[in-house]
Design a protein around this motif. Structure first.
Motif, short mmCIF file in Angstrom:
data_model
loop_
_atom_site.label_atom_id
_atom_site.label_comp_id
_atom_site.label_asym_id
_atom_site.label_seq_id
_atom_site.Cartn_x
_atom_site.Cartn_y
_atom_site.Cartn_z
N GLU A 60 0.79 -1.28 -0.08
CA GLU A 60 0.10 -0.16 -0.06
C GLU A 60 0.85 1.33 0.15
N ALA A 61 1.89 1.05 0.79
CA ALA A 61 3.03 2.39 0.98
C ALA A 61 3.57 2.55 -0.66
N PHE A 62 3.76 1.55 -1.38
CA PHE A 62 4.37 1.67 -2.56
C PHE A 62 3.53 2.33 -3.35
N VAL A 63 2.21 1.77 -3.60
CA VAL A 63 1.07 2.30 -4.29
C VAL A 63 0.99 3.91 -4.08
N ARG A 64 1.01 4.13 -2.85
CA ARG A 64 0.63 5.62 -2.56
C ARG A 64 2.03 6.33 -2.72
N ASN A 65 3.11 6.01 -2.52
CA ASN A 65 4.14 6.68 -2.74
C ASN A 65 5.28 6.02 -3.20
N PRO A 66 5.38 5.39 -4.56
CA PRO A 66 6.47 4.61 -4.81
C PRO A 66 7.67 5.16 -4.70
N GLY A 67 7.98 6.40 -5.26
CA GLY A 67 9.26 7.00 -5.02
C GLY A 67 10.05 7.09 -3.63
N LEU A 68 9.12 7.30 -2.88
CA LEU A 68 9.51 7.29 -1.36
C LEU A 68 10.02 5.89 -0.87
N VAL A 69 9.09 4.99 -1.22
CA VAL A 69 9.66 3.70 -0.96
C VAL A 69 11.00 3.22 -1.70
N TRP A 70 11.12 3.27 -2.83
CA TRP A 70 12.18 3.04 -3.61
C TRP A 70 13.35 3.73 -3.23
N GLU A 71 13.02 5.08 -2.77
CA GLU A 71 14.39 5.78 -2.32
C GLU A 71 14.88 5.05 -0.73
N TRP A 72 13.97 4.79 -0.27
CA TRP A 72 14.25 4.17 1.25
C TRP A 72 14.99 2.84 1.00
N TYR A 73 14.58 2.08 0.08
CA TYR A 73 15.38 0.73 -0.24
C TYR A 73 16.70 1.11 -0.76
N THR A 74 16.62 2.04 -1.68
CA THR A 74 18.00 2.68 -2.35
C THR A 74 19.10 2.92 -1.19
N TRP A 75 18.71 3.54 -0.12
CA TRP A 75 19.52 4.02 1.02
C TRP A 75 20.11 2.88 1.77
N PRO A 150 10.11 5.20 -9.18
CA PRO A 150 11.18 3.98 -9.37
C PRO A 150 11.61 3.78 -10.69
N PRO A 151 12.47 3.13 -11.00
CA PRO A 151 12.87 2.91 -12.57
C PRO A 151 11.88 1.95 -13.05
N ARG A 152 11.75 1.54 -14.41
CA ARG A 152 10.76 1.01 -14.87
C ARG A 152 11.40 -0.41 -15.44
N CYS A 153 10.35 -1.43 -15.41
CA CYS A 153 10.83 -2.72 -15.96
C CYS A 153 11.25 -2.92 -17.17
N PRO A 154 12.24 -3.22 -17.73
CA PRO A 154 12.59 -3.44 -19.15
C PRO A 154 11.78 -4.20 -20.07
N ARG A 155 11.10 -4.94 -19.06
CA ARG A 155 9.96 -5.84 -20.12
C ARG A 155 8.86 -5.43 -20.32
N CYS A 156 8.15 -4.92 -19.39
CA CYS A 156 6.74 -4.41 -19.38
C CYS A 156 6.57 -2.83 -19.13
N GLN A 157 7.65 -2.31 -18.67
CA GLN A 157 7.43 -0.93 -18.28
C GLN A 157 6.77 -0.47 -17.00
N GLY A 158 6.41 -1.68 -16.63
CA GLY A 158 5.82 -1.72 -14.76
C GLY A 158 7.15 -1.12 -13.94
N ARG A 159 6.49 -0.75 -12.75
CA ARG A 159 7.55 0.03 -11.52
C ARG A 159 8.26 -1.01 -11.01
N LEU A 160 9.51 -0.77 -10.85
CA LEU A 160 10.27 -1.85 -10.20
C LEU A 160 10.23 -1.67 -8.73
N ARG A 161 10.36 -2.77 -8.17
CA ARG A 161 10.05 -2.57 -6.54
C ARG A 161 11.44 -3.85 -5.94
N PRO A 162 11.92 -3.49 -4.71
CA PRO A 162 12.98 -4.44 -4.06
C PRO A 162 12.13 -5.85 -4.09
N ASP A 163 12.93 -6.77 -4.17
CA ASP A 163 12.59 -8.32 -4.13
C ASP A 163 12.75 -8.78 -2.65
#
Ligand code: OAD
Length: 249
Positions: A60-75, A150-163
């Motif tokens: 839900e947090a990712f849907v609300r604010n994907p950039g914030l969540v991506w940046e937190w995991y990048t950190w 977050p960066p885009r999936c090279p296969r489907c242009q979806g949003r990338l997230r940490p695994d």
């Protein structure tokens, strides 16, 4: 007397380990604390102090604010890259060689057990180093950092997230089944550096107790498991685990 000399491992635990065939270990964020990776329930400092991990680690947090969540995991990914495994991780890698079967189960996503030499780690909560497509779930090895967050999936242009496994998501089925099988099959179960608050991982030591296996808690602080476990080793894993390995001779 040095701090290491002051640590004593109970004789009956040493005897029990000397005759053990299968040892299972569950680790949590505490084992990486001495490497400089903040635990989840530590007060974080700096940029991320105002965010609770439980609030960021959800779909839900990712849907609300994907950039914030991506940046937190990048950190966190960058932080983990700059640190080294500690004596606790290394002692567990050595301990594995002493038993016919050694099952290492971790809730950590930092990869530090593997960097310390542990093999076949069951990662219940995923790994920060991998990313996957939020839309379609496939694992992505390479992606472009073109400024889109977050960066885009090279296969489907979806949003990338940490695994990694977020709250509300299922844990990897095979890993979880192997972890529960180990908890009831082992001769000794260790719960190291975990607050025991997040399920289903927190159920593993209880499953071992139900199967009549001795459970050793290693933690500087008491947890909900403390009053039920068989042995409590109070202190830091980076100090206690090397002493425990040495005690086995
Ligand atoms: P926590 O942050 O909840 O707990 C860390 C535990 O480590 C605490 O009990 C500390 O007392 C202990 N600790 C601190 N320093 C230590 C040291 N040097 N040696 C040994 N123990 C030490 O971390 P986890 O229990 O791993 O999940 O948290 C479980 C899950 O909650 C995480 O995997 C993560 C989190 O939200 C997800 O992201 C799904």
């Amino acid at each position: 007397m040095s701090a290491a000399q002051a640590i004593t491992i109970p004789d009956d635990l040493v005897d029990c380990l000397r005759s053990a065939r299968h040892v299972a270990v569950l680790t949590g964020a505490g084992i990486s604390a001495e490497s400089g990776v903040p635990t989840f329930r530590d007060a974080l400092s700096g940029l991320w102090a105002k965010y609770r991990p439980e609030v960021l680690a959800t779909p839900e947090a990712f849907v609300r604010n994907p950039g914030l969540v991506w940046e937190w995991y990048t950190w966190r990914r960058e932080l983990v890259r700059t640190v080294q495994p500690n004596e606790g991780h290394r002692a567990l890698a050595r301990l594995a060689d002493r038993f016919e079967t050694f099952t290492l189960i971790t809730q950590n996503v930092d990869g530090l057990h593997q960097r310390a030499g542990s093999r076949e780690v069951i990662e219940l909560h995923g790994n920060l180093a991998r990313v996957k497509c939020f839309e379609q779930g496939h694992i992505i090895a390479d992606w472009q950092e073109d400024g889109t967050v977050p960066p885009r999936c090279p296969r489907c242009q979806g949003r990338l997230r940490p695994d990694v496994v977020w709250f509300g998501e299922a844990l990897p089925e095979a890993g979880l089944a192997a972890a529960f099988a180990a908890a009831s099959d082992c001769d000794v179960f260790f719960a190291i550096g975990t607050s025991g608050l997040v399920h289903p991982a927190a159920d593993l030591p209880l499953a071992a107790l139900r199967a009549g296996r001795p459970v050793v808690e290693l933690n500087p602080e008491p947890t909900p498991l403390s009053r039920r476990c068989t042995y409590q080793l109070r202190g830091n894993s980076g100090a206690i685990l090397p002493v425990l390995v040495a005690a086995l001779g």
